[in-house]
Write an enzyme that holds these catalytic residues in place. Structure first.
Site, PDB file in Angstrom:
ATOM      1  N   GLU A 129      -0.664  -6.756   8.583  1.00 18.15           N
ATOM      2  CA  GLU A 129      -1.672  -7.764   9.074  1.00 18.15           C
ATOM      3  C   GLU A 129      -2.022  -8.500   7.650  1.00 18.15           C
ATOM      4  O   GLU A 129      -2.110  -7.770   6.815  1.00 18.15           O
ATOM      5  CB  GLU A 129      -2.983  -7.183   9.802  1.00 18.15           C
ATOM      6  N   GLY A 152      26.080 -16.557 -17.760  1.00 16.62           N
ATOM      7  CA  GLY A 152      25.251 -17.890 -17.181  1.00 16.62           C
ATOM      8  C   GLY A 152      25.656 -18.039 -15.761  1.00 16.62           C
ATOM      9  O   GLY A 152      24.949 -18.532 -15.000  1.00 16.62           O
ATOM     10  N   GLU A 207       8.263  -2.127   3.720  1.00 11.29           N
ATOM     11  CA  GLU A 207       8.293  -0.710   4.172  1.00 11.29           C
ATOM     12  C   GLU A 207       7.820   0.309   2.915  1.00 11.29           C
ATOM     13  O   GLU A 207       8.516   1.401   2.845  1.00 11.29           O
ATOM     14  CB  GLU A 207       9.798  -0.274   4.682  1.00 11.29           C
TER      15      GLU A 207
HETATM   16  C1  LIG Z   1      10.020 -10.840   4.070  1.00  7.93           C
HETATM   17  C2  LIG Z   1       9.217  -9.808   4.465  1.00  7.93           C
HETATM   18  C3  LIG Z   1       9.649  -8.842   5.665  1.00  7.93           C
HETATM   19  C4  LIG Z   1       8.574  -8.031   6.216  1.00  7.93           C
HETATM   20  N1  LIG Z   1       9.037  -7.377   7.501  1.00  7.93           N
HETATM   21  C5  LIG Z   1       7.743  -6.466   7.970  1.00  7.93           C
HETATM   22  C6  LIG Z   1       8.074  -6.181   9.492  1.00  7.93           C
HETATM   23  O1  LIG Z   1       9.226  -6.360  10.019  1.00  7.93           O
HETATM   24  N2  LIG Z   1       7.172  -5.300   9.818  1.00  7.93           N
HETATM   25  C7  LIG Z   1       5.911  -5.055   9.209  1.00  7.93           C
HETATM   26  O2  LIG Z   1       5.130  -4.541   9.723  1.00  7.93           O
HETATM   27  N3  LIG Z   1       5.909  -5.550   7.884  1.00  7.93           N
HETATM   28  C8  LIG Z   1       6.802  -6.313   7.271  1.00  7.93           C
HETATM   29  N4  LIG Z   1       6.466  -6.818   5.979  1.00  7.93           N
HETATM   30  C9  LIG Z   1       5.402  -6.302   5.214  1.00  7.93           C
HETATM   31  C10 LIG Z   1       5.607  -5.491   4.138  1.00  7.93           C
HETATM   32  O3  LIG Z   1       5.754  -4.039   4.479  1.00  7.93           O
HETATM   33  C11 LIG Z   1       4.301  -5.422   3.329  1.00  7.93           C
HETATM   34  O4  LIG Z   1       4.314  -6.857   2.524  1.00  7.93           O
HETATM   35  C12 LIG Z   1       3.852  -4.281   2.155  1.00  7.93           C
HETATM   36  O5  LIG Z   1       3.880  -3.033   2.848  1.00  7.93           O
HETATM   37  C13 LIG Z   1       2.932  -4.520   1.104  1.00  7.93           C
HETATM   38  O6  LIG Z   1       1.921  -4.957   1.885  1.00  7.93           O
HETATM   39  P1  LIG Z   1       1.141  -6.435   0.885  1.00  7.93           P
HETATM   40  O7  LIG Z   1       2.308  -7.374   1.050  1.00  7.93           O
HETATM   41  O8  LIG Z   1       0.032  -6.692   1.719  1.00  7.93           O
HETATM   42  O9  LIG Z   1       1.109  -6.138  -0.483  1.00  7.93           O
HETATM   43  P2  LIG Z   1      -0.464  -5.191  -1.024  1.00  7.93           P
HETATM   44  O10 LIG Z   1      -0.762  -4.127  -0.152  1.00  7.93           O
HETATM   45  O11 LIG Z   1      -1.500  -6.186  -1.111  1.00  7.93           O
HETATM   46  O12 LIG Z   1       0.089  -4.739  -2.433  1.00  7.93           O
HETATM   47  C14 LIG Z   1      -0.029  -5.575  -3.680  1.00  7.93           C
HETATM   48  C15 LIG Z   1       0.262  -4.953  -4.667  1.00  7.93           C
HETATM   49  O13 LIG Z   1      -0.787  -3.956  -4.889  1.00  7.93           O
HETATM   50  C16 LIG Z   1      -0.038  -2.430  -4.992  1.00  7.93           C
HETATM   51  N5  LIG Z   1      -1.048  -1.502  -4.485  1.00  7.93           N
HETATM   52  C17 LIG Z   1      -1.608  -1.659  -3.151  1.00  7.93           C
HETATM   53  N6  LIG Z   1      -2.174  -0.480  -3.244  1.00  7.93           N
HETATM   54  C18 LIG Z   1      -2.038   0.250  -4.185  1.00  7.93           C
HETATM   55  C19 LIG Z   1      -2.570   1.560  -4.335  1.00  7.93           C
HETATM   56  N7  LIG Z   1      -3.381   2.405  -3.467  1.00  7.93           N
HETATM   57  N8  LIG Z   1      -2.056   2.189  -5.701  1.00  7.93           N
HETATM   58  C20 LIG Z   1      -1.262   1.380  -6.402  1.00  7.93           C
HETATM   59  N9  LIG Z   1      -0.828   0.300  -6.264  1.00  7.93           N
HETATM   60  C21 LIG Z   1      -1.023  -0.489  -4.882  1.00  7.93           C
HETATM   61  C22 LIG Z   1       1.157  -2.737  -4.104  1.00  7.93           C
HETATM   62  O14 LIG Z   1       2.312  -1.728  -4.712  1.00  7.93           O
HETATM   63  C23 LIG Z   1       1.657  -4.172  -4.742  1.00  7.93           C
HETATM   64  O15 LIG Z   1       2.220  -4.056  -5.944  1.00  7.93           O
HETATM   65  C24 LIG Z   1       7.381  -7.670   5.465  1.00  7.93           C
HETATM   66  C25 LIG Z   1       7.079  -8.178   4.212  1.00  7.93           C
HETATM   67  C26 LIG Z   1       7.891  -9.076   3.926  1.00  7.93           C
HETATM   68  C27 LIG Z   1       7.413 -10.155   2.539  1.00  7.93           C
END
Ligand SMILES: Cc1cc2nc3c(=O)[nH]c(=O)nc-3n(C[C@H](O)[C@H](O)[C@H](O)COP(=O)(O)OP(=O)(O)OC[C@H]3O[C@@H](n4cnc5c(N)ncnc54)[C@H](O)[C@@H]3O)c2cc1C
Length: 385
Positions: free
Chosen positions: A126, A340, A364
């Site tokens: 979310e 390139g 994931e």
């Molecule tokens: C194209 C695409 C397809 C996807 N498909 C699905 C799907 O089918 N179903 C579904 O439910 N989700 C899906 N996702 C969601 C995906 O699993 C999340 O984007 C992912 O879990 C990361 O969450 P976020 O993008 O909110 O990043 P954030 O949680 O905001 O993280 C931002 C950065 O902070 C770092 N970070 C966060 N917390 C910590 C911590 N405690 N310690 C150290 N570093 C931290 C992260 O590693 C990252 O580098 C998809 C995402 C994309 C982009």
């Protein structure tokens, strides 16, 4: 565990020829059109590719984890859109039902998912629940025999074309974290709305969007497993298996990129000799081949352990972390070996592969989340935490 060596051998050979003869020639078109031709999706249905991991009792192939990852190694030696199209049905889109669904729920949905008539997806993430996956705000309020869902899901693979959605929502008022979460199987007709597919860095042909729930009514019989409050446990079961599946799916593109790079450096001449004869280039081949072998070995080992009924939370996390990072390193070396031409889409597919595989380290569980998880579980195993 290989349940049926002959069946597996035939399936792997079929995937290999489909990938090479049918899919590779279409990859560029799929990238440009951001769509997979309907006839190709139908072929995937006819071949039974949507039902690999669904038990035979419900019309699937019922592959063991080892068989599934071996097939995934082959299927993913292609642009990612291929495996993304079937991959939610053979992974996160059906696995909650397979793991925790009631008999009635399995009978109702799995056979059509196995045939590819229904496409599934998993809606966990979310706007405020990414790495903190349990910070779910989508609510499901009970009203008689129904639940009324409100909220937004973000970044959901296959949402624009899915028919059935595994949705994690908060059923217990005032709960927080992983408590009070429930998994629902929601049909598109229930009144949810999916957003426009995003413009993405890569993986053209694999649509991803938001999902909006506004007073979406779902019958209580659509709680996966029939009991409230089990949603996070169900998701964790799905993800433990899926991490191994995804790790295998990260390995195929690395195999393909190395193969393309080796063909290129064998052909391309500079200084009067093939680029492949330079030892600095050979080092990139050696590192890539070694890392691919390491990923394959650890994934197979972990898959066999899962098939023996062993706990694989730690090993699955290590496999996903290593294979996704490995694939990124191989992609980078492949661009380097192409020079390139690796940067220019008109001259090689490597530019596209490089963009496609970047996502592996993000979804994931980001690499950082897997590092934390691996350390936590390793320390616990050691008795230190
Ligand atoms: C194209 C695409 C397809 C996807 N498909 C699905 C799907 O089918 N179903 C579904 O439910 N989700 C899906 N996702 C969601 C995906 O699993 C999340 O984007 C992912 O879990 C990361 O969450 P976020 O993008 O909110 O990043 P954030 O949680 O905001 O993280 C931002 C950065 O902070 C770092 N970070 C966060 N917390 C910590 C911590 N405690 N310690 C150290 N570093 C931290 C992260 O590693 C990252 O580098 C998809 C995402 C994309 C982009």
């Amino acid at each position: 565990m290989i349940k049926d060596p002959n069946r597996l051998q035939a399936l792997v050979a079929d995937i290999r020829s489909f990938v090479r003869e049918r899919w590779h020639p279409l990859e560029n078109q799929i990238d440009l059109e951001d769509d997979i031709p309907a006839a190709v999706v139908q072929e995937l249905r006819d071949k039974g590719y949507f039902g690999w991991s669904i038990p035979q009792a419900y019309g699937g192939l019922g592959l063991s984890t080892e068989e599934l990852v071996r097939c995934a190694f082959e299927l993913s030696q292609a642009s990612v859109a291929l495996r993304a199209r079937v991959g939610t049905n053979t992974g996160i889109g059906s696995e909650a039902l397979v793991a925790d669904g009631t008999e009635e729920q399995k009978q109702r949905w799995l056979p059509r998912m196995a045939r590819g008539e229904l496409t599934g997806c998993l809606a966990l993430t979310e706007p405020d629940a990414g790495s903190e996956a349990s910070n779910i705000h989508t609510s499901a309020r009970r009203e008689g025999e129904h639940y009324v869902l409100n909220g937004t899901k973000r970044f959901i693979t296959n949402a624009p074309l899915a028919d059935v959605f595994t949705v994690i929502a908060r059923t217990a008022d005032g709960s927080s974290g992983s408590d009070g979460l429930t998994a629902f199987l929601v049909e598109r007709g229930a009144g949810l709305a999916t957003g426009r597919p995003y413009r993405k860095m890569g993986q053209a042909g694999s649509p991803v969007s938001d999902i909006h729930f506004e007073n979406c009514r779902v019958h209580a019989g659509q709680i996966i497993g029939g009991r409230e409050g089990q949603g996070f446990k169900t998701v964790m079961k799905v993800l433990n298996k899926q991490r191994l599946h995804l790790a295998a799916l990260c390995t195929g593109p690395a195999i393909r990129m190395l193969e393309l790079a080796m063909e290129h450096v064998g052909r391309r001449e500079q200084f009067g000799q093939p680029v492949a004869s330079f030892q600095l280039v050979q080092a990139m081949i050696a590192d890539s081949r070694t890392e691919i072998f390491a990923a394959q070995s650890m994934i197979l080992e972990a898959a066999r352990a899962r098939d023996r009924g062993e706990e694989v939370a730690l090993t699955a996390s290590m496999c996903k972390y290593f294979a996704s990072e490995m694939c990124g390193r191989v992609a980078d070396r492949a661009v380097q070996m192409f020079g390139g031409s690796g940067y220019v889409a008109d001259f090689s597919p490597i530019e596209r592969y490089f963009r496609d595989v970047r996502l592996f380290r993000l979804y994931e569980g980001t690499s950082q989340i897997h590092q934390l998880n691996i350390a936590k579980l390793a320390l616990r195993e050691h008795g230190a935490a």
